[in-house]
Write a protein that holds these residues in place. Structure first.
Motif, mmCIF file in Angstrom:
data_model
loop_
_atom_site.group_PDB
_atom_site.id
_atom_site.type_symbol
_atom_site.label_atom_id
_atom_site.label_comp_id
_atom_site.label_asym_id
_atom_site.label_seq_id
_atom_site.Cartn_x
_atom_site.Cartn_y
_atom_site.Cartn_z
ATOM 1 N N PRO A 28 49.594 52.419 47.683
ATOM 2 C CA PRO A 28 50.096 52.838 46.340
ATOM 3 C C PRO A 28 51.456 52.482 45.807
ATOM 4 C CG PRO A 28 49.019 54.422 47.643
ATOM 5 C CD PRO A 28 49.152 53.556 48.599
ATOM 6 N N GLY A 29 51.744 52.076 44.758
ATOM 7 C CA GLY A 29 53.118 51.836 44.511
ATOM 8 C C GLY A 29 53.230 50.062 44.127
ATOM 9 N N HIS A 30 52.271 49.350 44.727
ATOM 10 C CA HIS A 30 52.186 48.013 44.775
ATOM 11 C C HIS A 30 51.909 47.536 43.381
ATOM 12 C CE1 HIS A 30 50.855 43.796 45.142
ATOM 13 N NE2 HIS A 30 51.481 43.739 46.295
ATOM 14 N N VAL A 31 52.419 46.499 42.882
ATOM 15 C CA VAL A 31 52.365 45.980 41.351
ATOM 16 C C VAL A 31 50.695 45.973 41.096
ATOM 17 C CG1 VAL A 31 52.468 43.390 41.847
ATOM 18 C CG2 VAL A 31 53.086 44.460 39.645
ATOM 19 N N LEU A 32 49.804 45.600 42.048
ATOM 20 C CA LEU A 32 48.516 45.479 41.747
ATOM 21 C C LEU A 32 47.515 46.662 42.204
ATOM 22 C CD1 LEU A 32 47.461 41.520 42.899
ATOM 23 C CD2 LEU A 32 48.195 42.599 40.605
ATOM 24 N N TYR A 33 48.021 47.599 42.741
ATOM 25 C CA TYR A 33 47.741 48.692 43.002
ATOM 26 C C TYR A 33 46.702 49.405 42.151
ATOM 27 C CZ TYR A 33 46.268 53.261 45.155
ATOM 28 O OH TYR A 33 45.383 54.273 45.708
ATOM 29 N N GLY A 34 45.341 49.364 42.026
ATOM 30 C CA GLY A 34 44.730 50.058 40.859
ATOM 31 C C GLY A 34 44.280 49.156 39.680
ATOM 32 N N LYS A 35 44.741 47.956 39.818
ATOM 33 C CA LYS A 35 44.737 46.835 38.593
ATOM 34 C C LYS A 35 43.216 46.185 38.816
ATOM 35 C CE LYS A 35 48.920 47.785 36.931
ATOM 36 N NZ LYS A 35 49.545 48.310 35.885
ATOM 37 N N PRO A 36 42.565 46.269 37.464
ATOM 38 C CA PRO A 36 41.476 45.164 37.895
ATOM 39 C C PRO A 36 42.021 43.643 37.779
ATOM 40 C CG PRO A 36 41.345 46.211 35.652
ATOM 41 C CD PRO A 36 42.743 46.918 36.531
ATOM 42 N N VAL A 37 41.734 43.158 38.975
ATOM 43 C CA VAL A 37 41.975 41.427 39.027
ATOM 44 C C VAL A 37 40.798 41.101 39.488
ATOM 45 C CG1 VAL A 37 44.386 41.767 39.303
ATOM 46 C CG2 VAL A 37 42.981 41.790 41.371
ATOM 47 N N GLU A 38 40.684 39.828 39.472
ATOM 48 C CA GLU A 38 39.686 38.724 39.971
ATOM 49 C C GLU A 38 40.280 37.635 40.933
ATOM 50 O OE1 GLU A 38 37.193 36.683 37.337
ATOM 51 O OE2 GLU A 38 38.670 36.502 35.653
ATOM 52 N N ILE A 39 40.053 37.411 41.908
ATOM 53 C CA ILE A 39 40.517 36.185 42.571
ATOM 54 C C ILE A 39 40.120 34.897 42.019
ATOM 55 C CG2 ILE A 39 40.692 34.954 44.795
ATOM 56 C CD1 ILE A 39 41.933 37.646 44.665
ATOM 57 N N VAL A 40 40.917 33.889 41.636
ATOM 58 C CA VAL A 40 40.364 32.628 40.921
ATOM 59 C C VAL A 40 40.708 31.614 41.750
ATOM 60 C CG1 VAL A 40 40.386 33.613 38.578
ATOM 61 C CG2 VAL A 40 42.372 32.615 39.347
ATOM 62 N N ALA A 41 41.606 31.586 42.691
ATOM 63 C CA ALA A 41 41.980 30.573 43.667
ATOM 64 C C ALA A 41 42.701 30.817 44.715
ATOM 65 C CB ALA A 41 42.662 29.600 42.582
ATOM 66 N N HIS A 42 42.571 29.900 45.547
ATOM 67 C CA HIS A 42 43.287 30.124 46.687
ATOM 68 C C HIS A 42 44.264 28.912 47.016
ATOM 69 C CE1 HIS A 42 39.632 28.446 47.990
ATOM 70 N NE2 HIS A 42 40.216 27.981 49.017
ATOM 71 N N ARG A 43 45.328 28.875 47.865
ATOM 72 C CA ARG A 43 46.096 27.475 48.264
ATOM 73 C C ARG A 43 45.674 27.212 49.542
ATOM 74 N NH1 ARG A 43 51.561 26.320 47.027
ATOM 75 N NH2 ARG A 43 52.029 28.618 46.936
ATOM 76 N N GLU A 44 45.132 25.917 50.150
ATOM 77 C CA GLU A 44 44.833 25.381 51.193
ATOM 78 C C GLU A 44 46.052 25.568 52.064
ATOM 79 O OE1 GLU A 44 41.959 24.140 53.868
ATOM 80 O OE2 GLU A 44 41.350 24.339 51.723
ATOM 81 N N GLY A 45 45.534 26.104 53.301
ATOM 82 C CA GLY A 45 46.514 26.094 54.518
ATOM 83 C C GLY A 45 47.448 27.372 54.704
ATOM 84 N N THR A 46 47.203 28.315 53.604
ATOM 85 C CA THR A 46 48.139 29.280 53.477
ATOM 86 C C THR A 46 47.436 30.401 53.262
ATOM 87 O OG1 THR A 46 48.586 29.430 51.172
ATOM 88 C CG2 THR A 46 50.048 27.991 52.157
ATOM 89 N N ASP A 47 47.940 31.658 53.017
ATOM 90 C CA ASP A 47 47.327 32.908 52.779
ATOM 91 C C ASP A 47 47.467 33.376 51.369
ATOM 92 O OD1 ASP A 47 46.215 33.278 55.167
ATOM 93 O OD2 ASP A 47 47.891 34.018 56.019
ATOM 94 N N ASP A 48 47.900 32.405 50.291
ATOM 95 C CA ASP A 48 48.200 32.539 49.003
ATOM 96 C C ASP A 48 46.761 32.673 48.053
ATOM 97 O OD1 ASP A 48 50.741 32.818 49.613
ATOM 98 O OD2 ASP A 48 51.196 30.973 48.864
ATOM 99 N N VAL A 49 46.751 33.623 47.144
ATOM 100 C CA VAL A 49 45.579 33.698 46.521
ATOM 101 C C VAL A 49 46.220 33.841 44.933
ATOM 102 C CG1 VAL A 49 43.865 34.603 48.076
ATOM 103 C CG2 VAL A 49 45.388 36.147 46.663
ATOM 104 N N LEU A 50 45.599 33.239 44.055
ATOM 105 C CA LEU A 50 45.753 33.536 42.568
ATOM 106 C C LEU A 50 44.897 34.484 41.976
ATOM 107 C CD1 LEU A 50 47.500 32.822 40.292
ATOM 108 C CD2 LEU A 50 45.591 30.603 39.737
ATOM 109 N N CYS A 51 45.462 35.634 41.452
ATOM 110 C CA CYS A 51 44.658 36.640 40.953
ATOM 111 C C CYS A 51 44.745 36.698 39.247
ATOM 112 C CB CYS A 51 45.205 37.993 41.280
ATOM 113 S SG CYS A 51 45.240 38.284 43.032
#
Length: 103
Positions: free
Chosen positions: A32-55
């Protein structure tokens, strides 16, 4: 839904199965309190070799957030985690990525 332009080098569109796995981990981590908490998002991409995702925000399709997952497999205790690398439009994501590559 396709992205506004091709992904930068090192980023890959997430297929349905991979996106679901990343989304599930994101939902586990969001406190709770995170900028994405409760927000409807979809994962559209990820960066190879890291734990980064694009929502992409479902209610604001022009808004994208880059999140660095921790893979804690549980809710984070700090509302700043998982870490937001960038939050804005697709051009903001491209600028963030260009600055990331120049580090």
């Amino acid at each position: 839904m396709s992205l506004p332009s091709p992904l930068p080098e090192g980023w890959y569109a997430s297929n349905e199965r991979h996106a679901a796995r990343l989304y599930n981990e994101l939902q586990l981590e969001l406190p709770p309190g995170h900028v994405l908490y409760g927000k409807p998002v979809e994962i559209v991409a990820h960066r190879e070799g890291t734990d980064d995702v694009l929502c992409r925000h479902k209610q604001e399709p022009g808004r994208f957030t880059v999140i660095h997952l921790s893979w804690a497999m549980k809710e984070e205790v700090n509302p700043e985690h998982p870490w937001v690398e960038d939050d804005g439009d697709y051009e903001s994501f491209l600028r963030y990525e260009a600055s990331f590559l120049n580090r």
